[in-house]
Design a protein around this motif. Structure first.
Motif, PDB file in Angstrom:
ATOM      1  N   ASP A  21       0.857  -1.180   0.000  1.00 35.61           N
ATOM      2  CA  ASP A  21       0.000   0.000   0.000  1.00 35.61           C
ATOM      3  C   ASP A  21       0.898   1.237   0.000  1.00 35.61           C
ATOM      4  N   SER A  22       0.773   2.030  -1.048  1.00 39.83           N
ATOM      5  CA  SER A  22       1.693   3.160  -1.230  1.00 39.83           C
ATOM      6  C   SER A  22       1.619   4.165  -0.089  1.00 39.83           C
ATOM      7  N   GLN A  23       0.413   4.424   0.425  1.00 38.19           N
ATOM      8  CA  GLN A  23       0.312   5.376   1.528  1.00 38.19           C
ATOM      9  C   GLN A  23       1.035   4.840   2.785  1.00 38.19           C
ATOM     10  N   ALA A  24       0.852   3.566   3.075  1.00 34.74           N
ATOM     11  CA  ALA A  24       1.522   2.957   4.233  1.00 34.74           C
ATOM     12  C   ALA A  24       3.037   2.983   4.065  1.00 34.74           C
ATOM     13  N   ILE A  25       3.514   2.745   2.844  1.00 39.63           N
ATOM     14  CA  ILE A  25       4.957   2.765   2.595  1.00 39.63           C
ATOM     15  C   ILE A  25       5.507   4.178   2.796  1.00 39.63           C
ATOM     16  N   LEU A  26       4.766   5.194   2.362  1.00 36.96           N
ATOM     17  CA  LEU A  26       5.210   6.575   2.599  1.00 36.96           C
ATOM     18  C   LEU A  26       5.356   6.862   4.087  1.00 36.96           C
ATOM     19  N   VAL A  27       4.382   6.418   4.879  1.00 37.55           N
ATOM     20  CA  VAL A  27       4.460   6.616   6.337  1.00 37.55           C
ATOM     21  C   VAL A  27       5.684   5.912   6.894  1.00 37.55           C
ATOM     22  N   TYR A  28       5.899   4.679   6.474  1.00 41.80           N
ATOM     23  CA  TYR A  28       7.051   3.909   6.951  1.00 41.80           C
ATOM     24  C   TYR A  28       8.362   4.617   6.631  1.00 41.80           C
ATOM     25  N   LEU A  29       8.532   5.014   5.375  1.00 39.80           N
ATOM     26  CA  LEU A  29       9.783   5.667   4.986  1.00 39.80           C
ATOM     27  C   LEU A  29       9.982   6.980   5.737  1.00 39.80           C
ATOM     28  N   ALA A  30       8.886   7.728   5.917  1.00 41.22           N
ATOM     29  CA  ALA A  30       8.992   9.000   6.639  1.00 41.22           C
ATOM     30  C   ALA A  30       9.407   8.780   8.090  1.00 41.22           C
ATOM     31  N   CYS A  31       8.802   7.801   8.736  1.00 46.87           N
ATOM     32  CA  CYS A  31       9.106   7.554  10.148  1.00 46.87           C
ATOM     33  C   CYS A  31      10.499   6.950  10.336  1.00 46.87           C
ATOM     34  N   ARG A  32      10.918   6.133   9.388  1.00 45.69           N
ATOM     35  CA  ARG A  32      12.182   5.421   9.554  1.00 45.69           C
ATOM     36  C   ARG A  32      13.388   6.198   9.029  1.00 45.69           C
ATOM     37  N   TYR A  33      13.216   6.933   7.927  1.00 44.07           N
ATOM     38  CA  TYR A  33      14.378   7.489   7.245  1.00 44.07           C
ATOM     39  C   TYR A  33      14.375   9.005   7.056  1.00 44.07           C
ATOM     40  N   ALA A  34      13.252   9.666   7.223  1.00 46.21           N
ATOM     41  CA  ALA A  34      13.172  11.096   6.895  1.00 46.21           C
ATOM     42  C   ALA A  34      13.207  11.952   8.153  1.00 46.21           C
ATOM     43  N   ASP A  35      13.519  13.232   7.943  1.00 39.14           N
ATOM     44  CA  ASP A  35      13.388  14.143   9.084  1.00 39.14           C
ATOM     45  C   ASP A  35      11.907  14.390   9.344  1.00 39.14           C
ATOM     46  N   ALA A  36      11.608  14.889  10.518  1.00 39.89           N
ATOM     47  CA  ALA A  36      10.221  14.957  10.985  1.00 39.89           C
ATOM     48  C   ALA A  36       9.343  15.884  10.151  1.00 39.89           C
ATOM     49  N   SER A  37       9.939  16.741   9.328  1.00 38.47           N
ATOM     50  CA  SER A  37       9.102  17.656   8.530  1.00 38.47           C
ATOM     51  C   SER A  37       8.213  16.908   7.539  1.00 38.47           C
ATOM     52  N   TRP A  38       8.642  15.726   7.093  1.00 35.33           N
ATOM     53  CA  TRP A  38       7.850  14.975   6.123  1.00 35.33           C
ATOM     54  C   TRP A  38       6.613  14.336   6.750  1.00 35.33           C
ATOM     55  N   TYR A  39       6.688  14.059   8.041  1.00 36.23           N
ATOM     56  CA  TYR A  39       5.548  13.462   8.749  1.00 36.23           C
ATOM     57  C   TYR A  39       5.610  13.932  10.203  1.00 36.23           C
ATOM     58  N   PRO A  40       5.245  15.210  10.433  1.00 34.49           N
ATOM     59  CA  PRO A  40       5.365  15.777  11.777  1.00 34.49           C
ATOM     60  C   PRO A  40       4.621  14.937  12.812  1.00 34.49           C
ATOM     61  N   ARG A  41       5.121  14.940  14.023  1.00 38.11           N
ATOM     62  CA  ARG A  41       4.603  14.052  15.058  1.00 38.11           C
ATOM     63  C   ARG A  41       3.458  14.652  15.880  1.00 38.11           C
ATOM     64  N   ASP A  42       3.083  15.924  15.592  1.00 32.39           N
ATOM     65  CA  ASP A  42       1.970  16.502  16.354  1.00 32.39           C
ATOM     66  C   ASP A  42       0.642  16.014  15.800  1.00 32.39           C
ATOM     67  N   ALA A  43      -0.355  15.994  16.660  1.00 32.83           N
ATOM     68  CA  ALA A  43      -1.652  15.400  16.323  1.00 32.83           C
ATOM     69  C   ALA A  43      -2.336  16.103  15.155  1.00 32.83           C
ATOM     70  N   LEU A  44      -2.297  17.424  15.126  1.00 35.43           N
ATOM     71  CA  LEU A  44      -2.989  18.157  14.067  1.00 35.43           C
ATOM     72  C   LEU A  44      -2.357  17.869  12.703  1.00 35.43           C
ATOM     73  N   SER A  45      -1.045  17.919  12.632  1.00 35.37           N
ATOM     74  CA  SER A  45      -0.370  17.634  11.361  1.00 35.37           C
ATOM     75  C   SER A  45      -0.649  16.216  10.895  1.00 35.37           C
ATOM     76  N   GLN A  46      -0.604  15.265  11.804  1.00 35.78           N
ATOM     77  CA  GLN A  46      -0.838  13.879  11.415  1.00 35.78           C
ATOM     78  C   GLN A  46      -2.282  13.671  10.959  1.00 35.78           C
ATOM     79  N   ALA A  47      -3.222  14.357  11.601  1.00 34.89           N
ATOM     80  CA  ALA A  47      -4.612  14.244  11.165  1.00 34.89           C
ATOM     81  C   ALA A  47      -4.783  14.829   9.762  1.00 34.89           C
ATOM     82  N   ARG A  48      -4.175  15.984   9.520  1.00 35.32           N
ATOM     83  CA  ARG A  48      -4.272  16.590   8.186  1.00 35.32           C
ATOM     84  C   ARG A  48      -3.636  15.696   7.129  1.00 35.32           C
TER      85      ARG A  48
END
Length: 198
Positions: free
Chosen positions: A64-91
């Motif tokens: 699943d491409s969306q799940a893979i994006l989340v995985y790569l962001a959490c594992r390899y990217a800086d936090a700007s690609w998938y910020p850890r605050d609730a509002l950003s993650q919901a958006r």
């Protein structure tokens, strides 16, 4: 890292694009979708859904491409690609859902009908695509990036391919100036790579 890939798939492209932006190397393993390789026993052992992309990283299999994006962001990217605050993650989650639904069923479906001769209602898919493009254009009139922050996130990468490829489905992108500006911002990112049609 290995990516089971199909060059013309927008879902595969979003993974190749993110890998390129992150400067990560992956072995690309082409999957012959037209020959039905995605329904073979070997492929179904990786992904029972019989779909690309599939990413194999450190012995873990993800699909699943969306799940893979989340995985790569959490594992390899800086936090700007998938910020850890609730509002950003919901958006971001909202836009990941949009990529899998509205973008896939509008411009993505129209592209399947025209480019790959899939059966179905082309006019309906094109009308849905125009609604999707108008919604995005309105949103991007107010924001540079989909999740409303100062930098791109995986939300932008998830939505970009099938929207930017809308012309392949016979949908005119010319009326959407804010989309054009967003495309230009994405293409200006260091490490950007294209695909056929882009």
């Amino acid at each position: 890292m290995q990516l089971h890939d199909f060059t013309l798939s927008g879902n595969c492209y979003k993974i190749r694009l993110f890998l390129s932006l992150l400067r990560l190397e992956a072995q690309l393993l082409p999957v012959d979708l037209q020959g039905g390789a995605q329904k073979s026993a070997a492929f179904l052992a990786l992904n029972p859904r019989g779909q690309v992309p599939v990413l194999v990283d450190q012995g873990q299999v993800l699909f699943d491409s969306q799940a893979i994006l989340v995985y790569l962001a959490c594992r390899y990217a800086d936090a700007s690609w998938y910020p850890r605050d609730a509002l950003s993650q919901a958006r971001i989650s909202s836009w990941l859902s949009f990529a899998a639904n509205e973008a896939a069923k509008g411009p993505g479906q129209a592209r399947l009908h025209v480019l790959f001769r899939f059966p179905g209602d082309l006019q309906r898919a094109q009308e849905t695509a125009r609604q999707v493009l108008a919604l995005l254009d309105d949103h991007l009139a107010q924001h540079d990036w989909l999740a409303e922050g100062a930098t791109p996130t995986i939300a932008d990468l998830a939505v970009y391919p099938y929207v930017a490829l809308a012309g392949d489905g016979g949908v005119d992108l010319a009326p959407y100036a804010n989309l054009a500006a967003w495309f230009a911002r994405i293409r200006a990112l260091p490490g950007y790579t294209g695909m056929p049609g882009l």
